[in-house]
Design a protein around this motif. Structure first.
Motif: not given
Lengths: 287, 327
Positions: B17, B70, B73-74, B122-125
């Motif tokens: 990302v 995702l 990851m979160t 935002q793509s990784i939370g």
């Protein structure tokens, strides 16, 4: 008049202020997934992250599936074709069929429903496009039904040419002069085929009965080809050509780009639109 | 390749990302604005004539694939943020790293920097670029969790790894030879001088700095982390992997010339400061990261909201593997 102007001003302001289209899940779908300690992750949290991944291919894949699903009805023809595909799969995979297929699908019926019915529907849409645009397709792709014989050297190539001119049987010529990979079967070559450019260049303008007088170098191997055109009128081998046409990814892109335009495809989420627009492979699908 | 990507899924996802996100943003900033659409109270992602495909449908179709990655990851972020406390120095370090990254992006993206970073974050939370420090704090805390777990459970992983990959640190001195059939006087003199210096007890790295024809001369001949997977010429690799720690070889001939190889260390304590070694060790034992995170997670109360499969799914995505089952 003053009121009208005021209204117009308000409308202009409202239009100017309209926020960018960003989708989110409905309250029905936005459930809490997990709580860790005192913090909770919801479906919308994950969806929001998805919007920032590069999902251009996934969006177009889903759109193709949606299009196929909604515009082709499952009738007897589609069901029959799905059954044919099932038999072809069973024959191709043999004893491994159950291991390979049933590891991904719970039952054979699920495989038919989830994989083969959509495949048959996609084929139907492709066929519709193919029939409607047949003349332009054969003009651009110049398909020819041919014999293509691979030989080890120039001298053998010349012998095969002489043999073909003398109407000797293909089987005999292949057996006498062909390499181990040579086959005595008719095949279709079009401009989209994965044979050498020199073969395609000869085939493209050749007519029924033509033989490549000069041996054609293989290109990547130290061998030569001799090509004989069996049929240049694509109407005579239309179904076989369609079988090749409908499995070529570039052709499928052309077909579905056409249908996306015809059925007015639109994306209503700015993030996904931007991702699709930014990719060379997916941007042609946009209006 | 695929196996490797699976092992490092988190790092790969984050790296992707940060690289791809910026490329995508630069192109995306020139696209048109689209109009939103709602049907029956649901947001529509795309439509054909009278067919609408909603955000709910898209989420459902992607949930079991990228959705799970995702989520994992979160989940990691929530676990690590709630169980690890960083020192003031570490927080300062994270702040500096965040400022450095922002400055580097500013050089490249100018006025677009915040927007580019917002999209990536935002793509990784994370909320947006203002959480860059938080991101570095998380990465630092995560590394701490993994390294503490590894130290505590080293015995479960080290011997198999050592046997399979022969990890070590090594150095060498190279004398390039132009023609092996006619070794010149200069080439021979250099080899003699090296032999004499080493026999005299001079430090290997000093001799390498003075005489080696290899690019590694400037770092005292250090080759860094070496394993059975390192891409060396065979005759060189054979010797470097055979030697015990502290051993110095005789002259070894390769297509590049003659080498003297010094195996610096083979033990974990010496290796662990080497980033390449750590990446390789953890890559070869993907359950280290998953287990480390899971061990931390167990310190917190977790509510799976009635989804009985979620625990197993998270464990599988994180690569958690019970040690007694570990191969």
């Amino acid at each position: 008049m003053k009121k009208l102007i005021s209204l117009l001003v308000v409308l202009v302001i409202l239009t100017g202020c309209s926020s960018t289209a960003i989708t989110s899940l409905s309250s029905e779908a936005n459930k809490d997934i997990i709580t860790v300690g005192d913090q909770t992750i919801s479906a919308n949290d994950i969806y929001g992250m998805m919007q920032h991944q590069n999902l251009s291919d996934s969006i177009i894949d889903q759109a193709v599936k949606t299009l196929i699903d909604n515009y082709v009805e499952v009738d007897e023809t589609i069901e029959a074709r799905a059954q044919e595909l099932l038999e072809e799969n069973k024959e191709y995979f043999g004893d491994s069929f159950e291991t390979l297929i049933l590891s991904q699908y719970e039952t054979e019926e699920a495989f038919v429903e989830q994989q083969l019915i959509p495949a048959a529907k996609q084929e139907k849409m492709t066929r519709d496009y193919f029939e409607a645009n047949f003349d332009s397709i054969i003009n651009s792709q110049a398909p020819r039904l041919v014999y293509i014989i691979e030989v080890a050297n120039n001298a053998d190539a010349n012998r095969v040419v002489e043999g073909l001119k003398a109407d000797e049987s293909i089987e005999d010529l292949v057996e006498k002069y062909g390499t181990d990979d040579a086959i005595a079967e008719q095949t279709i070559i079009a401009t989209t085929s994965t044979v050498s450019d020199t073969v395609k260049a000869f085939v493209k303008d050749a007519e029924k009965g033509d033989i490549s007088e000069t041996p054609i170098a293989h290109g990547s191997r130290d061998t030569f080809y001799v090509v004989q055109i069996v049929e240049s009128d694509a109407n005579e081998f239309k179904d076989d050509f369609f079988a090749i046409y409908s499995t070529n990814n570039n052709n499928l892109d052309t077909v579905f780009i056409h249908f996306f335009k015809e059925f007015d495809f639109k994306i209503h989420d700015q993030f996904f639109y931007d991702a699709v627009k930014a990719s060379d492979t997916t941007s042609p699908y946009l209006p | 390749m695929l196996e490797n990507l699976k092992k490092h899924w988190f790092v790969v996802l984050v790296a992707l990302v940060f690289v791809a996100g910026t490329i995508y943003f630069v192109q995306d900033s020139v696209t048109a604005t689209v109009s939103g659409k709602k049907v029956d109270g649901k947001d529509v992602v795309f439509s054909f004539d009278n067919i609408n495909y909603t955000a709910d449908e898209l989420y459902e179709s992607l949930e079991s694939g990228i959705g799970n990655s995702l989520l994992a990851m979160t989940f990691e972020q929530l676990v690590v943020n709630q169980t690890v406390t960083l020192s003031d120095d570490e927080i300062t370090d994270a702040k500096l790293q965040a400022e450095d990254l922002f400055d580097n992006y500013t050089i490249q993206y100018g006025d677009n920097t915040e927007a580019v970073l917002d999209s990536i974050m935002q793509s990784i939370g994370f909320k947006d670029h203002t959480e860059l420090q938080k991101y570095f704090e998380f990465m630092m805390a995560r590394e701490k969790v993994v390294s503490e777990y590894l130290e505590a459970n080293l015995d479960d992983f080290w011997s198999d790894y050592e046997e399979k990959y022969s990890p070590r640190l090594a150095s060498h001195i190279l004398v390039s030879i132009k023609d092996f059939d006619n070794i010149t006087d200069d080439e021979q003199a250099k080899m003699d001088a090296i032999e004499a210096a080493l026999a005299n007890g001079d430090k290997f790295e000093d001799v390498a700095k003075e005489y080696s024809d290899d690019g590694s001369a400037s770092t005292g001949g250090a080759l860094g982390f070496v394993s059975s997977q390192t891409n060396f010429v065979e005759e060189f690799k054979e010797v470097v992997l055979e030697q015990e720690a502290g051993e110095v070889s005789e002259w070894v001939e390769s297509e590049f010339g003659f080498h003297i190889i010094y195996t610096t260390a083979t033990d974990y304590e010496s290796l662990k400061a080497n980033t390449d070694f750590n990446d390789h060790f953890i890559g070869a034992n993907p359950q280290i990261q998953g287990n480390a995170i899971w061990q931390e997670a167990l310190k917190l109360e977790i509510d799976y909201k009635g989804n009985e499969e979620l625990e197993d799914l998270l464990k599988a995505t994180l690569g958690v593997k019970e040690l007694e089952d570990a191969e």
